[in-house]
Design a protein around this motif. Structure first.
Motif, mmCIF file in Angstrom:
data_model
loop_
_atom_site.group_PDB
_atom_site.id
_atom_site.type_symbol
_atom_site.label_atom_id
_atom_site.label_comp_id
_atom_site.label_asym_id
_atom_site.label_seq_id
_atom_site.Cartn_x
_atom_site.Cartn_y
_atom_site.Cartn_z
ATOM 1 N N CYS A 1 6.527 -4.047 -23.384
ATOM 2 C CA CYS A 1 5.083 -4.172 -23.167
ATOM 3 C C CYS A 1 4.767 -5.659 -22.949
ATOM 4 C CB CYS A 1 4.312 -3.632 -24.377
ATOM 5 S SG CYS A 1 2.523 -3.868 -24.255
ATOM 6 N N CYS B 1 2.011 -6.932 -25.801
ATOM 7 C CA CYS B 1 2.320 -7.191 -27.218
ATOM 8 C C CYS B 1 3.807 -7.407 -27.501
ATOM 9 C CB CYS B 1 1.793 -6.059 -28.089
ATOM 10 S SG CYS B 1 2.751 -4.529 -27.974
ATOM 11 N N CYS C 1 1.267 2.239 -24.874
ATOM 12 C CA CYS C 1 2.047 1.456 -25.838
ATOM 13 C C CYS C 1 1.701 1.913 -27.260
ATOM 14 C CB CYS C 1 1.738 -0.032 -25.673
ATOM 15 S SG CYS C 1 2.580 -1.064 -26.915
ATOM 16 N N CYS D 1 -0.033 -1.409 -29.078
ATOM 17 C CA CYS D 1 -1.327 -1.993 -28.690
ATOM 18 C C CYS D 1 -2.151 -1.105 -27.759
ATOM 19 C CB CYS D 1 -1.107 -3.355 -28.044
ATOM 20 S SG CYS D 1 -0.418 -3.275 -26.382
#
Ligand SMILES: [Zn+2]
Length: 110
Positions: A6, A9, A22, A25
């Motif tokens: 990701c 994050c 995700c 996040c």
């Protein structure tokens, strides 16, 4: 197995495709990039050593707690000195492993 990171994050997903959302996040699938084989190998190769460092950190914390108990019992000066020294050494062990983990993260070995 492919690894997807990701870009929001840093969460790493393992699978044939990136996740729809995700788990860390809630960023959309489009925010994931596939890691190169080299970068994926870093993650896999450091997985166990990171676990070992975390276990050492917990054990060092346990040693420090035991030493604090021993210091409070205050049997005699030599005994207190032994616990005090061991407590200080446990701090060094704990912080050294934390610093190593931080180094792994900065090098993508996480
Ligand atoms: Zn994320």
């Amino acid at each position: 197995m492919k690894l997807w990171k990701c870009t929001v994050c840093g969460y790493i997903h393992e699978g044939e495709d990136a996740p729809e959302i995700c788990p860390k996040c809630a960023a959309a699938k489009e925010k994931f990039i596939e890691l190169s084989k080299e970068d994926a190998d870093k993650v896999y190769n450091s997985d166990r050593t990171n676990d070992i460092h975390m276990e050492i950190i917990l054990l060092a914390r346990k040693i420090a707690q035991l030493c604090e108990e021993g210091i409070k019992l205050n049997l005699d000066p030599a005994c207190v000195a032994t616990f005090t020294k061991a407590k200080d050494e446990a701090w060094v062990i704990k912080q050294r492993s934390k610093a190593e983990i931080e180094g792994h993260m900065k090098k993508g070995k996480w």
